[in-house]
Design an enzyme around this catalytic site. Structure first.
Site, PDB file in Angstrom:
ATOM      1  N   PHE A  11       0.786  -1.319   0.111  1.00 44.78           N
ATOM      2  CA  PHE A  11       0.122   0.157  -0.111  1.00 44.78           C
ATOM      3  C   PHE A  11       0.893   1.220  -0.069  1.00 44.78           C
ATOM      4  O   PHE A  11       0.720   2.144  -0.937  1.00 44.78           O
ATOM      5  CB  PHE A  11      -0.885  -0.134   1.170  1.00 44.78           C
ATOM      6  CG  PHE A  11      -1.573   1.231   1.648  1.00 44.78           C
ATOM      7  CD1 PHE A  11      -2.027   1.931   0.729  1.00 44.78           C
ATOM      8  CD2 PHE A  11      -1.407   1.581   3.005  1.00 44.78           C
ATOM      9  CE1 PHE A  11      -2.683   3.342   1.159  1.00 44.78           C
ATOM     10  CE2 PHE A  11      -1.988   2.565   3.514  1.00 44.78           C
ATOM     11  CZ  PHE A  11      -2.646   3.431   2.548  1.00 44.78           C
ATOM     12  N   ILE A  12       1.713   1.298   1.090  1.00 43.40           N
ATOM     13  CA  ILE A  12       2.654   2.757   1.001  1.00 43.40           C
ATOM     14  C   ILE A  12       3.639   2.883  -0.032  1.00 43.40           C
ATOM     15  O   ILE A  12       3.542   3.788  -0.554  1.00 43.40           O
ATOM     16  CB  ILE A  12       3.189   2.793   2.484  1.00 43.40           C
ATOM     17  CG1 ILE A  12       1.893   3.068   3.613  1.00 43.40           C
ATOM     18  CG2 ILE A  12       4.140   3.950   2.530  1.00 43.40           C
ATOM     19  CD1 ILE A  12       2.501   2.933   5.060  1.00 43.40           C
ATOM     20  N   ASP A  31      10.144  -7.356  -3.496  1.00 41.68           N
ATOM     21  CA  ASP A  31       8.980  -7.735  -2.816  1.00 41.68           C
ATOM     22  C   ASP A  31       8.744  -8.991  -2.957  1.00 41.68           C
ATOM     23  O   ASP A  31       9.060  -9.806  -4.139  1.00 41.68           O
ATOM     24  CB  ASP A  31       7.695  -6.975  -3.218  1.00 41.68           C
ATOM     25  CG  ASP A  31       6.568  -6.814  -2.136  1.00 41.68           C
ATOM     26  OD1 ASP A  31       6.052  -5.766  -1.785  1.00 41.68           O
ATOM     27  OD2 ASP A  31       6.014  -7.940  -1.898  1.00 41.68           O
ATOM     28  N   ASP A  51      12.673 -11.998  -1.281  1.00 40.51           N
ATOM     29  CA  ASP A  51      12.401 -12.108   0.157  1.00 40.51           C
ATOM     30  C   ASP A  51      13.500 -11.368   0.961  1.00 40.51           C
ATOM     31  O   ASP A  51      14.851 -11.674   0.847  1.00 40.51           O
ATOM     32  CB  ASP A  51      12.298 -13.450   0.684  1.00 40.51           C
ATOM     33  CG  ASP A  51      11.714 -13.539   2.077  1.00 40.51           C
ATOM     34  OD1 ASP A  51      11.998 -13.021   2.860  1.00 40.51           O
ATOM     35  OD2 ASP A  51      10.586 -14.246   2.099  1.00 40.51           O
ATOM     36  N   SER A 115       6.485   2.598  13.600  1.00 41.86           N
ATOM     37  CA  SER A 115       5.123   2.812  13.668  1.00 41.86           C
ATOM     38  C   SER A 115       4.615   3.637  14.938  1.00 41.86           C
ATOM     39  O   SER A 115       5.473   3.526  15.960  1.00 41.86           O
ATOM     40  CB  SER A 115       4.448   1.289  13.775  1.00 41.86           C
ATOM     41  OG  SER A 115       3.072   1.605  14.313  1.00 41.86           O
ATOM     42  N   TYR A 139       4.406  -6.651  17.941  1.00 39.06           N
ATOM     43  CA  TYR A 139       4.725  -5.630  16.743  1.00 39.06           C
ATOM     44  C   TYR A 139       5.356  -4.307  17.125  1.00 39.06           C
ATOM     45  O   TYR A 139       6.244  -3.810  16.339  1.00 39.06           O
ATOM     46  CB  TYR A 139       3.244  -5.297  15.995  1.00 39.06           C
ATOM     47  CG  TYR A 139       3.351  -4.459  14.849  1.00 39.06           C
ATOM     48  CD1 TYR A 139       3.924  -4.502  13.674  1.00 39.06           C
ATOM     49  CD2 TYR A 139       2.872  -2.991  14.834  1.00 39.06           C
ATOM     50  CE1 TYR A 139       3.964  -3.811  12.552  1.00 39.06           C
ATOM     51  CE2 TYR A 139       3.054  -2.136  13.819  1.00 39.06           C
ATOM     52  CZ  TYR A 139       3.366  -2.602  12.858  1.00 39.06           C
ATOM     53  OH  TYR A 139       3.673  -1.719  11.839  1.00 39.06           O
TER      54      TYR A 139
HETATM   55  N1  LIG Z   1      -0.486   1.437   7.024  1.00 39.03           N
HETATM   56  C1  LIG Z   1      -0.277   1.995   8.085  1.00 39.03           C
HETATM   57  O1  LIG Z   1      -1.160   2.728   8.713  1.00 39.03           O
HETATM   58  C2  LIG Z   1       1.191   1.833   8.743  1.00 39.03           C
HETATM   59  C3  LIG Z   1       1.320   2.514   9.816  1.00 39.03           C
HETATM   60  C4  LIG Z   1       2.607   2.458  10.614  1.00 39.03           C
HETATM   61  C5  LIG Z   1       3.569   2.024   9.983  1.00 39.03           C
HETATM   62  N2  LIG Z   1       3.231   1.202   8.775  1.00 39.03           N
HETATM   63  C6  LIG Z   1       4.525   0.331   8.083  1.00 39.03           C
HETATM   64  O2  LIG Z   1       4.678   0.810   6.845  1.00 39.03           O
HETATM   65  C7  LIG Z   1       5.319  -0.284   6.154  1.00 39.03           C
HETATM   66  C8  LIG Z   1       4.531  -0.419   4.842  1.00 39.03           C
HETATM   67  O3  LIG Z   1       3.076  -0.802   5.438  1.00 39.03           O
HETATM   68  P1  LIG Z   1       1.907  -1.262   4.307  1.00 39.03           P
HETATM   69  O4  LIG Z   1       0.707  -0.778   4.903  1.00 39.03           O
HETATM   70  O5  LIG Z   1       2.233  -0.506   2.953  1.00 39.03           O
HETATM   71  O6  LIG Z   1       1.974  -2.532   4.364  1.00 39.03           O
HETATM   72  P2  LIG Z   1       1.525  -3.707   3.337  1.00 39.03           P
HETATM   73  O7  LIG Z   1       1.429  -4.848   3.808  1.00 39.03           O
HETATM   74  O8  LIG Z   1       0.611  -3.175   2.137  1.00 39.03           O
HETATM   75  O9  LIG Z   1       2.961  -3.683   2.275  1.00 39.03           O
HETATM   76  C9  LIG Z   1       4.106  -4.413   2.777  1.00 39.03           C
HETATM   77  C10 LIG Z   1       4.703  -5.007   1.666  1.00 39.03           C
HETATM   78  O10 LIG Z   1       5.740  -5.933   2.148  1.00 39.03           O
HETATM   79  C11 LIG Z   1       5.848  -7.244   1.300  1.00 39.03           C
HETATM   80  N3  LIG Z   1       6.483  -8.275   2.154  1.00 39.03           N
HETATM   81  C12 LIG Z   1       5.968  -8.610   3.552  1.00 39.03           C
HETATM   82  N4  LIG Z   1       7.140  -9.787   3.780  1.00 39.03           N
HETATM   83  C13 LIG Z   1       8.135  -9.755   2.876  1.00 39.03           C
HETATM   84  C14 LIG Z   1       9.195 -10.275   2.648  1.00 39.03           C
HETATM   85  N5  LIG Z   1       9.595 -11.288   3.618  1.00 39.03           N
HETATM   86  N6  LIG Z   1      10.222 -10.112   1.608  1.00 39.03           N
HETATM   87  C15 LIG Z   1       9.572  -9.160   0.709  1.00 39.03           C
HETATM   88  N7  LIG Z   1       8.414  -8.411   1.001  1.00 39.03           N
HETATM   89  C16 LIG Z   1       7.723  -8.769   1.915  1.00 39.03           C
HETATM   90  C17 LIG Z   1       4.620  -7.399   1.370  1.00 39.03           C
HETATM   91  O11 LIG Z   1       4.209  -8.252   0.056  1.00 39.03           O
HETATM   92  C18 LIG Z   1       3.629  -6.061   0.967  1.00 39.03           C
HETATM   93  O12 LIG Z   1       3.902  -5.991  -0.468  1.00 39.03           O
HETATM   94  C19 LIG Z   1       5.404  -1.381   7.056  1.00 39.03           C
HETATM   95  O13 LIG Z   1       6.782  -1.364   7.368  1.00 39.03           O
HETATM   96  C20 LIG Z   1       4.600  -1.180   8.189  1.00 39.03           C
HETATM   97  O14 LIG Z   1       4.746  -1.527   9.444  1.00 39.03           O
HETATM   98  C21 LIG Z   1       2.233   1.189   8.180  1.00 39.03           C
END
Ligand SMILES: NC(=O)c1ccc[n+]([C@@H]2O[C@H](COP(=O)([O-])OP(=O)(O)OC[C@H]3O[C@@H](n4cnc5c(N)ncnc54)[C@H](O)[C@@H]3O)[C@@H](O)[C@H]2O)c1
Length: 308
Positions: A11-12, A31, A51, A115, A139
């Site tokens: 997403f981000i 990814d 990974d 986070s 977490y």
């Molecule tokens: N969305 C929020 O509100 C929020 C808030 C605080 C922090 N975050 C942090 O922001 C970051 C991105 O979050 P997001 O909401 O985009 O999450 P998301 O799950 O949409 O994106 C995470 C991505 O990481 C990939 N991934 C997971 N495990 C993996 C691995 N072992 N190897 C390679 N790729 C892997 C997934 O396929 C996914 O595309 C994360 O670190 C999350 O902890 C998000």
């Protein structure tokens, strides 16, 4: 600059890559598509399937990079409670592996998504970067531990490191599960003509920050980042879940009582708002008003529903 974005299919990441390309950077996304989607990677960015726990299988294909933006993580708080070892592996060991990979690839900068969960249920609001850190879930601990590894590694290796503690991020392409997904959950339910659930009396507050603003933060001052440090990325605005629903119902043209109530969930933090002063001093402000961000997010969910 050549940017390596881990978790860039998520997403981000789907908001950072297009902006980085627009700004003239070269983007490589790595990814494993465990949660992310190939279609979230824009044309013009290179995709390397891999990974973060096994960089030896993909890092040689990436070539030299200038900046690593580390997003890949396990993002579910409940999943961290039911499988803390897997959470630790992905969020802490995964970050250390990406630090080592950044060094191998010659990166000068490392930017990591942390986070608001690191603060836990701290009552001294707005939460400041130098205030107490008391996670209440694994977490929060795995993210906080990763932060410490980033700063230790940065000091040892002379890497320019920035950690961003993100508030509740929302916007198009957010999945309906995982951290901070309440806006996605509400939008999806309303777009499918279902009543979303509000837990408790809806008086719990959150600090909602639009994903495009978060993307701007990750790309802010790449040329002159400043000393290794941590920034909250937030709006410093408290919005209750009930208020949020009212705003969204207005945007979506739905009834103000088009929701169902359910008991509050144990372990949910009641109030969360993050100070944005330190980021402001660095020259960064999240500027999208919630009403505007909600309208854009609602449109995305509505369009997606009508295409389904
Ligand atoms: N969305 C929020 O509100 C929020 C808030 C605080 C922090 N975050 C942090 O922001 C970051 C991105 O979050 P997001 O909401 O985009 O999450 P998301 O799950 O949409 O994106 C995470 C991505 O990481 C990939 N991934 C997971 N495990 C993996 C691995 N072992 N190897 C390679 N790729 C892997 C997934 O396929 C996914 O595309 C994360 O670190 C999350 O902890 C998000």
């Amino acid at each position: 600059m050549h940017l390596l974005i881990t978790g860039g299919a998520g997403f981000i990441g789907s908001h950072i890559s297009p902006l980085a390309l627009e700004q003239g950077h070269r983007v490589t996304v790595v990814d494993n598509l465990s949660q992310g989607l190939r279609e979230n990677i824009p044309q013009g960015a290179r995709f390397v399937y891999g990974d973060i726990l096994r960089p030896q299988s993909w890092a040689p294909k990436v070539g030299p990079v200038d900046v690593v933006i580390h997003l890949a993580a396990q993002i579910s708080v409940p999943a961290s409670e039911s499988d803390p070892l897997e959470d630790l592996r992905l969020n802490t060991e995964g970050t250390l592996r990406m630090l080592l990979t950044a060094k191998d690839l010659g990166a000068r900068q490392f930017r990591m998504a942390s986070s608001a969960a690191v603060y836990g249920d701290e009552s001294c609001l707005p939460l400041k970067e130098d205030g107490p850190v008391r996670p209440i879930a694994f977490y929060g601990w795995s993210k906080y531990t990763a932060e410490r590894y980033v700063f230790h590694f940065a000091e040892l290796e002379g890497l320019e490191a920035i950690v961003f503690r993100l508030a509740n991020v929302y916007g198009p392409r957010q999945r309906t599960e995982g951290e901070g997904g309440v806006i996605a959950v509400f939008c999806e339910a309303l777009a499918q003509n279902r009543f979303p659930i509000i837990h408790g009396d809806g008086s719990q507050t959150r600090d909602f920050v639009y994903a495009k603003d978060v993307a701007r933060a990750f790309l802010h001052r790449l040329a002159s980042p400043g000393p290794a440090t941590v920034y909250n990325i937030s709006t410093e605005t408290r919005t209750s879940v009930r208020e949020l629903f009212s705003m969204l119902a207005r945007v979506a043209g739905k009834r103000q009582d088009a929701f169902r109530s359910a008991p509050s969930r144990p372990g949910d933090i009641h109030d969360s708002v993050l100070s944005r002063q330190k980021a402001k001093n660095w020259g960064f402000t999240a500027e999208t008003p919630l009403a505007d961000g909600l309208a854009l997010t609602w449109k995305y969910f509505l369009d997606r529903e009508s295409e389904a």
